[in-house]
Design a protein around this motif. Structure first.
Motif, mmCIF file in Angstrom:
data_model
loop_
_atom_site.group_PDB
_atom_site.id
_atom_site.type_symbol
_atom_site.label_atom_id
_atom_site.label_comp_id
_atom_site.label_asym_id
_atom_site.label_seq_id
_atom_site.Cartn_x
_atom_site.Cartn_y
_atom_site.Cartn_z
ATOM 1 N N ARG A 1 0.817 -1.220 0.000
ATOM 2 C CA ARG A 1 0.000 0.000 0.000
ATOM 3 C C ARG A 1 0.852 1.273 0.000
ATOM 4 N NH1 ARG A 1 -2.119 -4.256 1.309
ATOM 5 N NH2 ARG A 1 -4.256 -4.691 0.660
ATOM 6 N N ASN A 2 2.134 1.111 -0.334
ATOM 7 C CA ASN A 2 3.057 2.249 -0.469
ATOM 8 C C ASN A 2 3.032 3.198 0.720
ATOM 9 O OD1 ASN A 2 3.900 1.475 -3.096
ATOM 10 N ND2 ASN A 2 1.951 2.257 -3.882
ATOM 11 N N ALA A 3 3.190 2.637 1.894
ATOM 12 C CA ALA A 3 3.161 3.454 3.103
ATOM 13 C C ALA A 3 4.350 4.407 3.180
ATOM 14 C CB ALA A 3 3.166 2.536 4.322
ATOM 15 N N ASP A 4 4.089 5.608 3.695
ATOM 16 C CA ASP A 4 5.151 6.580 3.988
ATOM 17 C C ASP A 4 5.467 6.609 5.482
ATOM 18 O OD1 ASP A 4 5.302 7.685 1.331
ATOM 19 O OD2 ASP A 4 3.414 8.728 1.750
ATOM 20 N N LEU A 5 4.465 6.285 6.287
ATOM 21 C CA LEU A 5 4.577 6.407 7.742
ATOM 22 C C LEU A 5 3.729 5.323 8.398
ATOM 23 C CD1 LEU A 5 3.890 10.139 8.765
ATOM 24 C CD2 LEU A 5 5.992 8.838 9.214
ATOM 25 N N ILE A 6 4.113 4.940 9.620
ATOM 26 C CA ILE A 6 3.305 4.009 10.412
ATOM 27 C C ILE A 6 2.873 4.740 11.681
ATOM 28 C CG2 ILE A 6 3.212 1.769 11.563
ATOM 29 C CD1 ILE A 6 3.905 1.514 8.562
ATOM 30 N N ALA A 7 1.571 4.691 11.993
ATOM 31 C CA ALA A 7 1.060 5.292 13.228
ATOM 32 C C ALA A 7 0.429 4.204 14.085
ATOM 33 C CB ALA A 7 0.015 6.369 12.900
ATOM 34 N N GLY A 8 0.455 4.408 15.404
ATOM 35 C CA GLY A 8 -0.161 3.422 16.288
ATOM 36 C C GLY A 8 -0.591 4.064 17.588
ATOM 37 N N PRO A 9 -1.760 3.619 18.126
ATOM 38 C CA PRO A 9 -2.248 4.160 19.403
ATOM 39 C C PRO A 9 -1.612 3.469 20.610
ATOM 40 C CG PRO A 9 -3.909 2.697 18.464
ATOM 41 C CD PRO A 9 -2.727 2.693 17.523
ATOM 42 N N GLU A 10 -1.354 4.278 21.630
ATOM 43 C CA GLU A 10 -0.868 3.797 22.928
ATOM 44 C C GLU A 10 -1.855 2.778 23.496
ATOM 45 O OE1 GLU A 10 -0.573 7.120 25.554
ATOM 46 O OE2 GLU A 10 -0.056 5.904 27.280
ATOM 47 N N ALA A 11 -1.408 1.820 24.259
ATOM 48 C CA ALA A 11 -0.043 1.404 24.496
ATOM 49 C C ALA A 11 0.305 0.192 23.642
ATOM 50 C CB ALA A 11 0.134 1.029 25.960
ATOM 51 N N GLY B 1 -0.675 -0.631 20.767
ATOM 52 C CA GLY B 1 -0.415 -0.300 19.365
ATOM 53 C C GLY B 1 1.055 0.012 19.133
ATOM 54 N N PHE B 2 1.716 0.609 20.140
ATOM 55 C CA PHE B 2 3.147 0.939 20.008
ATOM 56 C C PHE B 2 3.985 -0.327 19.805
ATOM 57 C CE2 PHE B 2 3.349 5.091 22.766
ATOM 58 C CZ PHE B 2 2.416 5.679 21.944
ATOM 59 N N VAL B 3 3.567 -1.392 20.499
ATOM 60 C CA VAL B 3 4.349 -2.634 20.494
ATOM 61 C C VAL B 3 4.405 -3.246 19.090
ATOM 62 C CG1 VAL B 3 4.419 -4.974 21.464
ATOM 63 C CG2 VAL B 3 3.758 -3.049 22.908
ATOM 64 N N LEU B 4 3.401 -2.938 18.272
ATOM 65 C CA LEU B 4 3.389 -3.453 16.900
ATOM 66 C C LEU B 4 3.813 -2.390 15.893
ATOM 67 C CD1 LEU B 4 0.121 -5.538 17.099
ATOM 68 C CD2 LEU B 4 2.468 -6.293 17.395
ATOM 69 N N ALA B 5 3.312 -1.168 16.056
ATOM 70 C CA ALA B 5 3.554 -0.130 15.044
ATOM 71 C C ALA B 5 5.030 0.275 14.991
ATOM 72 C CB ALA B 5 2.673 1.086 15.309
ATOM 73 N N ALA B 6 5.701 0.353 16.131
ATOM 74 C CA ALA B 6 7.109 0.781 16.125
ATOM 75 C C ALA B 6 8.025 -0.246 15.438
ATOM 76 C CB ALA B 6 7.583 1.113 17.535
ATOM 77 N N PRO B 7 7.942 -1.540 15.786
ATOM 78 C CA PRO B 7 8.773 -2.506 15.053
ATOM 79 C C PRO B 7 8.395 -2.623 13.582
ATOM 80 C CG PRO B 7 7.421 -3.631 16.689
ATOM 81 C CD PRO B 7 7.277 -2.169 16.942
ATOM 82 N N LEU B 8 7.122 -2.402 13.273
ATOM 83 C CA LEU B 8 6.689 -2.430 11.872
ATOM 84 C C LEU B 8 7.383 -1.300 11.107
ATOM 85 C CD1 LEU B 8 4.887 -3.359 9.548
ATOM 86 C CD2 LEU B 8 3.019 -2.003 10.532
ATOM 87 N N GLY C 1 11.942 0.622 7.523
ATOM 88 C CA GLY C 1 12.748 1.835 7.370
ATOM 89 C C GLY C 1 11.888 3.080 7.275
ATOM 90 N N LEU C 2 10.708 3.043 7.902
ATOM 91 C CA LEU C 2 9.793 4.200 7.875
ATOM 92 C C LEU C 2 9.726 4.848 9.252
ATOM 93 C CD1 LEU C 2 6.799 2.705 5.819
ATOM 94 C CD2 LEU C 2 8.654 4.178 4.997
ATOM 95 N N GLY C 3 9.162 6.048 9.284
ATOM 96 C CA GLY C 3 8.967 6.739 10.553
ATOM 97 C C GLY C 3 7.752 6.206 11.292
ATOM 98 N N PHE C 4 7.752 6.414 12.612
ATOM 99 C CA PHE C 4 6.648 5.984 13.487
ATOM 100 C C PHE C 4 6.020 7.213 14.143
ATOM 101 C CE2 PHE C 4 5.744 5.151 18.083
ATOM 102 C CZ PHE C 4 4.533 4.504 17.902
ATOM 103 N N VAL C 5 4.693 7.281 14.128
ATOM 104 C CA VAL C 5 3.973 8.393 14.760
ATOM 105 C C VAL C 5 3.135 7.852 15.921
ATOM 106 C CG1 VAL C 5 2.150 10.113 14.435
ATOM 107 C CG2 VAL C 5 3.866 9.763 12.649
ATOM 108 N N PRO C 6 3.413 8.294 17.154
ATOM 109 C CA PRO C 6 2.622 7.835 18.295
ATOM 110 C C PRO C 6 1.309 8.616 18.435
ATOM 111 C CG PRO C 6 4.383 9.264 19.070
ATOM 112 C CD PRO C 6 4.529 9.169 17.567
#
Ligand SMILES: O=P(O)(O)OC[C@H]1O[C@H](OP(=O)(O)OP(=O)(O)O)[C@H](O)[C@@H]1O
Ligand SMILES: Nc1ncnc2[nH]cnc12
Length: 170
Positions: free
Chosen positions: A47-57, A59-66, A71-76
């Motif tokens: 899906r040609n992602a530019d960024l990964i976002a995830g909701p606390e708490a 969601g962080f455990v999956l979105a950050a390693p993803l 090699g993309l940025g993570f938005v909390p």
């Protein structure tokens, strides 16, 4: 890899009647954790992602390693009062309780393609609110990736305009 057999179900937590899906038993299994993140990465890549976002708490455990694995940025996306910069916020209801979510106003540039990742889709309240925040900043929600979907709740229906991946269903 059978992810479902790695998840523990605990009855009556955090209140009577809720069957809590505990992913800690999956997370401590390195092979299962990697397999789950790799599946989400394939979905996000397509899906040609530019960024990964995830909701606390959780969601962080999956979105950050993803994000890291791609090699993309993570938005909390955080519960209220936790982010130090200027924020945008939205209130929402949960399968149990009520809360408020926030994002930094400068976290996403208009037009950026964002994949939102979380551990579990229940009523869809958390993710609907997360979507609102991303879209309010001009982000394009390119897909929603969950480890678990509770199909007996109307989460999927609420998200019918979006592309949804879930790895395990109950
Ligand atoms: O689809 P919904 O009905 O919104 O429910 C799903 C959400 O509920 C849980 O988070 P919770 O708010 O319990 O917080 P936590 O991750 O901090 O444990 C879970 O991690 C999802 O984010
Ligand atoms: N049944 C459930 N198990 C784990 N996390 C949840 N979040 C909302 N409902 C849940």
């Amino acid at each position: 890899m059978n992810l479902k057999e790695k998840i523990r179900v605990i009855p009556d937590f955090p209140e009577p009647g809720i069957r809590f899906k505990d992913i800690t038993t999956l997370l401590k299994d390195g092979e299962a954790f990697k397999y789950a993140i790799d599946r989400m990465a394939n979905f996000a890549n397509e899906r040609n992602a530019d960024l990964i976002a995830g909701p606390e708490a959780r969601g962080f455990v999956l979105a950050a390693p993803l994000a890291y694995s791609m090699g993309l940025g993570f938005v909390p996306i955080r519960k209220s009062g936790k982010l130090p910069g200027e924020t945008v916020s939205v209130s929402y209801e949960l399968e149990y309780g009520k809360d408020k979510l926030e994002i930094h106003r400068d976290a996403i540039q208009p037009g950026q393609r964002v994949i939102i990742a979380d551990d579990l889709l229940a009523t869809g309240g958390t993710i609907a609110s997360t979507i609102k925040l991303v879209e309010e900043l001009g982000g394009v929600v390119a897909g929603l990736a969950f480890m678990i979907e509770l199909t007996y709740l109307p989460g999927r229906e609420k998200l019918k305009d979006y592309d949804v991946l879930s790895l395990v269903q109950y």
